[in-house]
Design a protein around this motif. Sequence first.
Motif, PDB file in Angstrom:
ATOM      1  N   LEU A   1       1.006  -1.114   0.002  1.00  0.00           N
ATOM      2  CA  LEU A   1      -0.104   0.063  -0.032  1.00  0.00           C
ATOM      3  C   LEU A   1       0.919   1.203   0.088  1.00  0.00           C
ATOM      4  O   LEU A   1       0.634   2.385  -0.722  1.00  0.00           O
ATOM      5  CB  LEU A   1      -0.955   0.067   1.288  1.00  0.00           C
ATOM      6  N   LEU A   2       1.806   1.333   0.904  1.00  0.00           N
ATOM      7  CA  LEU A   2       2.812   2.426   0.967  1.00  0.00           C
ATOM      8  C   LEU A   2       3.563   2.685  -0.605  1.00  0.00           C
ATOM      9  O   LEU A   2       3.748   3.740  -0.783  1.00  0.00           O
ATOM     10  CB  LEU A   2       3.701   2.264   1.902  1.00  0.00           C
ATOM     11  N   ALA A   3       3.870   1.489  -1.187  1.00  0.00           N
ATOM     12  CA  ALA A   3       4.324   1.592  -2.358  1.00  0.00           C
ATOM     13  C   ALA A   3       3.457   1.978  -3.530  1.00  0.00           C
ATOM     14  O   ALA A   3       4.102   2.941  -4.387  1.00  0.00           O
ATOM     15  CB  ALA A   3       4.990   0.107  -2.939  1.00  0.00           C
ATOM     16  N   ALA A   4       2.219   1.888  -3.515  1.00  0.00           N
ATOM     17  CA  ALA A   4       1.357   2.474  -4.310  1.00  0.00           C
ATOM     18  C   ALA A   4       1.023   4.012  -4.190  1.00  0.00           C
ATOM     19  O   ALA A   4       1.093   4.768  -4.978  1.00  0.00           O
ATOM     20  CB  ALA A   4       0.028   1.706  -4.126  1.00  0.00           C
ATOM     21  N   TRP A   5       0.936   4.344  -2.887  1.00  0.00           N
ATOM     22  CA  TRP A   5       1.185   5.989  -2.561  1.00  0.00           C
ATOM     23  C   TRP A   5       2.318   6.714  -3.078  1.00  0.00           C
ATOM     24  O   TRP A   5       2.135   7.635  -3.744  1.00  0.00           O
ATOM     25  CB  TRP A   5       0.911   6.064  -1.137  1.00  0.00           C
ATOM     26  N   LEU A   6       3.503   5.943  -2.770  1.00  0.00           N
ATOM     27  CA  LEU A   6       4.631   6.506  -3.078  1.00  0.00           C
ATOM     28  C   LEU A   6       4.869   6.430  -4.805  1.00  0.00           C
ATOM     29  O   LEU A   6       5.566   7.570  -5.183  1.00  0.00           O
ATOM     30  CB  LEU A   6       6.086   5.925  -2.566  1.00  0.00           C
ATOM     31  N   THR A   7       4.242   5.786  -5.568  1.00  0.00           N
ATOM     32  CA  THR A   7       4.319   5.740  -7.004  1.00  0.00           C
ATOM     33  C   THR A   7       3.709   6.925  -7.424  1.00  0.00           C
ATOM     34  O   THR A   7       4.001   7.493  -8.129  1.00  0.00           O
ATOM     35  CB  THR A   7       3.841   4.221  -7.417  1.00  0.00           C
TER      36      THR A   7
END
Length: 324
Positions: free
Chosen positions: A100-106
């Motif tokens: 989930l954090l990866a999706a937001w940072l992307t």
Amino acid sequence: MGTGHGHGHGQATSESDQRWLAGALAVIVVFMLGEVVVGLLAGSLALLSDAAHMLTDAAAIALALWAIRLAARPAKGRMTYGWKRVEILSALANGLTLLLLAAWLTYEAIHRLINPPEVTGGLVLVVALIGIVVNLAATMMINRANRSSLNVEGAFQHILNDLFAFIATAVAGLVMLLTGFARADAIATLVVVALMVKAGYGLVRESSRIFLEAAPAGLDPDAIGAALAARPHVAEVHDLHIWEITSGQPALSAHVLVDPGEDCHAVRGDLARLLADEHHIEHVTLQVDHCAPTVLGITDGVDHCKDPHGKEHRASAGSVTSPS
């Protein structure tokens, strides 16, 4: 009818492991608070993303510590396995958090690639270098704990990815300082995202396998079933199930048919020793019965189980057949 039950306890997480995790948590929290302040002053997404990741790191370690203490409770009442699966829940939560954090940072990184803000490269570089030292210390602490536990491994992956994030951030800060290329901040974030997705996917995959009662890696049910059926006086093995109670604690259950007139208890003991010695499975439940003399060939099905689960492993040349 004979039944047998062996008990295995796997590798428990020790008090020293908890101390290593607690030490890493303290280091992470102190630095995270400082990084948030500097990230806001510098206007750096890479630093703020690192701080956000460190918040998940702190939560991951805290969750791992809580899960360890809960998993140590003895089995009683309705919790016949105790609370051991809580550690797998912790690992799953850590994996999902990374994704989930990866999706937001992307999303944020792509936005900044299109419209790069002004970032103070020198400040980013200094904080990132400090972050490398802090995360390296935390990584070394958790690495000394029992990483055969998927719960501890989940916390370790959070910290390790944060270490990689700081290395990428330091490179981005140096590039911005020397060239003024502001997009380096967002590019560094995307590099971190790729590492986070890899680690998060691995944790979700492994924890999901345990929740779905899949056979642990390295244990082939067909091969084990054939090996059991090939033992002396064993006519058939069916309803064979292999799963993990929690990471490092495999379990097996099966229905075994023994040749008429043979000692069911002796056969059960032989099979339990085989499983423990050759496959390191000690939590074993075997239902052992004599097959009726009229169905020695076992060609018309098994009276004991009208609907056997999975394959039937038979003594005749170690054959394996699917239930009708």
